[in-house]
Design a protein around this motif. Sequence first.
Motif, mmCIF file in Angstrom:
data_model
loop_
_atom_site.group_PDB
_atom_site.id
_atom_site.type_symbol
_atom_site.label_atom_id
_atom_site.label_comp_id
_atom_site.label_asym_id
_atom_site.label_seq_id
_atom_site.Cartn_x
_atom_site.Cartn_y
_atom_site.Cartn_z
ATOM 1 N N THR A 1 33.773 75.342 133.943
ATOM 2 C CA THR A 1 33.733 76.464 133.006
ATOM 3 C C THR A 1 35.026 76.498 132.194
ATOM 4 O O THR A 1 36.097 76.165 132.709
ATOM 5 N N PRO A 2 34.952 76.858 130.925
ATOM 6 C CA PRO A 2 36.160 76.923 130.106
ATOM 7 C C PRO A 2 37.078 78.029 130.582
ATOM 8 O O PRO A 2 36.624 79.024 131.160
ATOM 9 N N LYS A 3 38.352 77.850 130.351
ATOM 10 C CA LYS A 3 39.305 78.886 130.740
ATOM 11 C C LYS A 3 40.447 78.935 129.746
ATOM 12 O O LYS A 3 40.824 77.940 129.143
ATOM 13 N N TYR A 4 40.963 80.131 129.556
ATOM 14 C CA TYR A 4 42.204 80.308 128.819
ATOM 15 C C TYR A 4 42.959 81.437 129.482
ATOM 16 O O TYR A 4 42.581 82.611 129.374
ATOM 17 N N GLY A 5 44.038 81.086 130.189
ATOM 18 C CA GLY A 5 44.789 82.091 130.911
ATOM 19 C C GLY A 5 43.907 82.788 131.936
ATOM 20 O O GLY A 5 43.171 82.167 132.692
ATOM 21 N N SER A 6 43.946 84.102 131.941
ATOM 22 C CA SER A 6 43.149 84.901 132.879
ATOM 23 C C SER A 6 41.819 85.347 132.276
ATOM 24 O O SER A 6 41.053 86.056 132.930
ATOM 25 N N TYR A 7 41.549 84.915 131.032
ATOM 26 C CA TYR A 7 40.314 85.350 130.372
ATOM 27 C C TYR A 7 39.102 84.726 131.055
ATOM 28 O O TYR A 7 39.076 83.530 131.334
ATOM 29 N N VAL A 8 38.093 85.555 131.309
ATOM 30 C CA VAL A 8 36.847 85.094 131.924
ATOM 31 C C VAL A 8 35.760 85.073 130.851
ATOM 32 O O VAL A 8 35.457 86.103 130.234
ATOM 33 N N TYR A 9 35.174 83.908 130.641
ATOM 34 C CA TYR A 9 34.129 83.772 129.633
ATOM 35 C C TYR A 9 32.853 84.472 130.101
ATOM 36 O O TYR A 9 32.435 84.298 131.244
ATOM 37 N N PRO A 10 32.231 85.287 129.243
ATOM 38 C CA PRO A 10 30.995 85.979 129.622
ATOM 39 C C PRO A 10 29.850 84.987 129.820
ATOM 40 O O PRO A 10 29.851 83.892 129.244
ATOM 41 N N PRO A 11 28.849 85.339 130.608
ATOM 42 C CA PRO A 11 27.729 84.423 130.886
ATOM 43 C C PRO A 11 27.024 83.913 129.633
ATOM 44 O O PRO A 11 26.622 82.747 129.571
ATOM 45 N N TRP A 12 26.859 84.781 128.617
ATOM 46 C CA TRP A 12 26.155 84.345 127.414
ATOM 47 C C TRP A 12 26.885 83.196 126.729
ATOM 48 O O TRP A 12 26.243 82.300 126.136
ATOM 49 N N SER A 13 28.228 83.176 126.799
ATOM 50 C CA SER A 13 28.980 82.112 126.152
ATOM 51 C C SER A 13 28.816 80.788 126.894
ATOM 52 O O SER A 13 28.813 79.719 126.279
ATOM 53 N N LEU A 14 28.667 80.871 128.228
ATOM 54 C CA LEU A 14 28.426 79.657 129.002
ATOM 55 C C LEU A 14 27.038 79.092 128.688
ATOM 56 O O LEU A 14 26.855 77.871 128.601
ATOM 57 N N ASN A 15 26.077 79.994 128.503
ATOM 58 C CA ASN A 15 24.735 79.541 128.091
ATOM 59 C C ASN A 15 24.786 78.885 126.711
ATOM 60 O O ASN A 15 24.126 77.873 126.456
ATOM 61 N N LEU A 16 25.600 79.468 125.826
ATOM 62 C CA LEU A 16 25.780 78.880 124.501
ATOM 63 C C LEU A 16 26.387 77.487 124.614
ATOM 64 O O LEU A 16 26.023 76.565 123.872
ATOM 65 N N GLY A 17 27.308 77.335 125.569
ATOM 66 C CA GLY A 17 27.921 76.027 125.790
ATOM 67 C C GLY A 17 26.891 74.971 126.136
ATOM 68 O O GLY A 17 26.929 73.842 125.615
ATOM 69 N N TRP A 18 25.932 75.325 126.987
ATOM 70 C CA TRP A 18 24.903 74.357 127.363
ATOM 71 C C TRP A 18 23.929 74.096 126.209
ATOM 72 O O TRP A 18 23.356 73.014 126.109
ATOM 73 N N VAL A 19 23.776 75.078 125.335
ATOM 74 C CA VAL A 19 22.991 74.838 124.118
ATOM 75 C C VAL A 19 23.693 73.790 123.259
ATOM 76 O O VAL A 19 23.047 72.899 122.670
ATOM 77 N N ILE A 20 25.022 73.868 123.197
ATOM 78 C CA ILE A 20 25.801 72.882 122.442
ATOM 79 C C ILE A 20 25.612 71.491 123.046
ATOM 80 O O ILE A 20 25.427 70.501 122.326
ATOM 81 N N VAL A 21 25.658 71.401 124.373
ATOM 82 C CA VAL A 21 25.444 70.109 125.042
ATOM 83 C C VAL A 21 24.072 69.546 124.690
ATOM 84 O O VAL A 21 23.929 68.380 124.295
ATOM 85 N N CYS A 22 23.054 70.384 124.815
ATOM 86 C CA CYS A 22 21.677 69.928 124.587
ATOM 87 C C CYS A 22 21.391 69.641 123.118
ATOM 88 O O CYS A 22 20.518 68.827 122.799
ATOM 89 N N SER A 23 22.125 70.301 122.221
ATOM 90 C CA SER A 23 21.855 70.119 120.796
ATOM 91 C C SER A 23 22.130 68.695 120.335
ATOM 92 O O SER A 23 21.488 68.205 119.389
#
Length: 585
Positions: free
Chosen positions: A518-540
Amino acid sequence: MVLDPSSPVGDGTVKMVEKPTGEPERETWGKKIEFLLAVVGFAVDLGNVWRFPYICYRNGGGAFLIPYLIMLIFGGLPLFYMELALGQFQRCGCLTLWNRICPMFKGIGLAICIISTYVSWYYNTIIAWSVYIFFSSMRSRVPWLDCGHSWNTNSCYSFNTEHSNMNNTSIAIDWSNTSHQSPAEEFFELEVLGLDNANGIGDVGGIKWSLTICLSGVFVIVYFAMWKGVKSSGKAVWITATMPYVVLIILLIRGCTLPGSWGGIKYYLSPDFSLLASHEIWVEAAAQIFFSLGPGFGVLLALSSYNKFTNNCYKDALVTSCINCCTSFIAGFAVFSVLGHMAYNQEKEVKDVAREDVGLIFYRLSGSYRIIIREGSTFWALLFFFMLITLGLDTTFGGLEAICTGILDEWPWLRKRRELFVLGLMAYCFLGALATTTYGGIYVVQLLDNYGAPVAIIFVVFLEAAAVSWIYGIERFSKDIESMIGHKPGIFWRFCWGVVSPVFLLTLFILSVVFPQTPKYGSYVYPPWSLNLGWVIVCSSLFFIPAYMVYKFIITPGNPLERLRAMTIPEEVPKHAQEVIPVYL
């Protein structure tokens, strides 16, 4: 040459006929050294001084070197050699290549173009950050030396034994307090990025126009380096590929003379073998090798396609890949010597002095280098960030050239308007990158860095290795290489191409999907929808591989079995081939 339609599908052989294209003779590199510099410049990039040290740091220092070397020997190096040989023999880009290898896999070329586009959207922004800091350093005192600037907060403290906050009150620092931020950290996050105007990836704020101007400047440089093809980019690499080594060696020597530097180097070289049981370190090692050496991105195909036919691509593969990996290893010494010095100053363990994200190379190293350089801060800062700029430019030249060569070879009529085509490509990539120049653009950068290339590229390289080895045939590929360099590849290379590399790649792809990073920047936690978007990018990007197979199956005449057979038969052979090897179905 193309497949003769009069040749019955399924009779055991394929007859090739000349294709009257009227294409002009393919241009070649002006000098051999220009090709080598271009390959080294592409392979040696920000990943060597940013991504490699930061992954080492995240994976226990020296422990990462073991899977890294294994992946280099059995995965990266054989595939690096394969792509150089493919490009040089077939003399075409990532799209046309598959007409000559296995037409059903032409979607791989489309996927490569999409992946390269995603990388251009965020990679050039990282260069733009360096450009911004480079120009910000053009003053008598670089702005991240101390606090008291308009962007600083009351949490800002420098690295000295005694530190000053915004009100210049002398106080002692308790480094266990995680609320303390260095001047370099605040400069990077608040002044360069403007991160205080964003609330995460769901609210990235508006565009930061100063970064957008820097990004446009990067694309202007890239355009004029590429608009004439290898004739112009071959001249640019003389500077962009050599300058980083001069700076890196100087910084390495200075870093190793700092108090406490040995602690960082010891951490870098001391492996924690217990970490090797984790799948994550192996996936990251594979991703780093492929991201750094570049098989699968189409760049090696494009660059080597402009070589002379008899060029010794085997020797080129060994030399350039070793230079790349040695550069990563040496850069690790430079970075960890500085981290050791930081740990010495802060009375911390090396593993506790830096965060594990993209900011490591910018605010941690820029902040610590101001300790190294003391009185000559401006000169050294300019030198350091000029190194980052040249490292990045070389790689973006290669990535975008892969798209250009692939498309121009597939549609040769566009070559007459190469300048306009390259201009359109630069405009498209610039518009796509605008999201990364927002105040919260670094969250977008981390997302694209995590999902844009690493997962997809492993699968792309697996399919490439499988298609060449199992369908086109190792024996035929070996004869292609023999026709160029005078001898066939040894058994090690053929074994890696046919067995080791595909198995490793498929295993790593499965692990990266089942146990995703999962992506990370400092202590920021990426919301679930953004992780789903990430997999859309992979599949695209990967979507184009099966989609083209279906398309090819539909347009190919014959019954289903005849169609499948025809889809695996090369439709063309390069016109410079002296003889056509029969293809057996």
